[in-house]
Design an enzyme around this catalytic site. Sequence first.
Site, short mmCIF file in Angstrom:
data_model
loop_
_atom_site.label_atom_id
_atom_site.label_comp_id
_atom_site.label_asym_id
_atom_site.label_seq_id
_atom_site.Cartn_x
_atom_site.Cartn_y
_atom_site.Cartn_z
N ASP A 39 0.85 -1.18 0.00
CA ASP A 39 0.00 0.00 0.00
C ASP A 39 0.89 1.24 0.00
O ASP A 39 1.75 1.38 0.88
CB ASP A 39 -0.90 0.02 1.23
CG ASP A 39 -1.97 -1.06 1.19
OD1 ASP A 39 -2.02 -1.81 0.20
OD2 ASP A 39 -2.76 -1.14 2.16
N ASP A 73 -15.41 -3.46 -1.22
CA ASP A 73 -14.94 -3.16 0.13
C ASP A 73 -16.16 -2.88 1.00
O ASP A 73 -16.86 -1.88 0.76
CB ASP A 73 -14.00 -1.96 0.13
CG ASP A 73 -12.85 -2.13 -0.86
OD1 ASP A 73 -12.42 -3.28 -1.06
OD2 ASP A 73 -12.41 -1.13 -1.44
#
Length: 256
Positions: free
Chosen positions: A8, A129
Site C-alpha cells: 500500500d 470493500d
Amino acid sequence: MEIIPAIDLLNGKCVRLNQGNYNEVTKFNSDPVKQAEIWESKGAKRLHLVDLDGAKTGEPINDLTIKEIKKSITIPIQLGGGIRSIDRAKELFDIGIDRIILGTIAIEKPELVKDLSKEYPKRIAVGIDAKEGMVATRGWLKQSEISSLDLAKQLNDLDLAAIISTDIATDGTLKGPNVQALREIAEISINPVIASGGIGSIADLISLADFADEGIEGIIVGRALYDGSIDLKEAILTLKNLLLQDAFNEKDKFLV
C-alpha cells in the site's frame, strides 16, 4: 489458489492502515521498490499494489513509484486506488500493469466498468470493500447504499479477472478473515473471488484454502507479512502442499 502480497503506497512509502483509517498509519518500508523485489524473491507470483493517495484524492500522486516497481519486478501487478476514468485505466495498462482494480466507479459509474471489461476482458478486477455488509467508496471514507452481495450479483454479466472482497472491519487487524462474508460473495458471484482483510496467520490461509473449489482463487496478505506473523515463502509452500494433498485425496475417492 494464490497468496498475493500487498504493498500500500502513501506518499511514496510502503504502509498499512488499520481498518482503512488514514489516521492510523504504520510505515513498514520507505522503499516500496525494494519491498516489491523482496516479495518476488520469496516466491510471489503476483503483486497487489494499492495507491492510497489515489484512492483518497483521485490524483495519481504515486505514479513515479508505480513505474519504478513495474520496472524492478517480472511478476504481474494488480493495481487499485483512484482509477475513475477510461483514460486513467489506459495509462496504467500502457505502463504494463496487468490488472486494474476498480472500486468507487463500480458504484458511481457502472457503465464505465462495463465498457472497460469489454475492452479489457479478464484484466479488470472490482474491489468490493464492505463494512457491515454495505459497500464503501472513496478510499473507504464514504458509505454507499448498496450491499456487497447485490453488487457482486450485478457484476455477474461482466467478464472480470476477479472480485476482490475486503471486509473493512477486519482489514489490518490480524484477527482473521470474515469467512462467512467471503463464502457468501463466492456463492453468488460467477467471477473468481480474491479474499482480502484480516489475515493474521498461516492457519487463516488454511481456513480459506478449504474453499478453493467454491470460487475463492486468491488471498491478499498485508500486515501479517510485514510484522513477521506469516513468512511468505513458508505460506506459499504450505498452501501448495495442502492443495496438492486435497487433490490427491479427491482422486483417491474415484479410485476406491
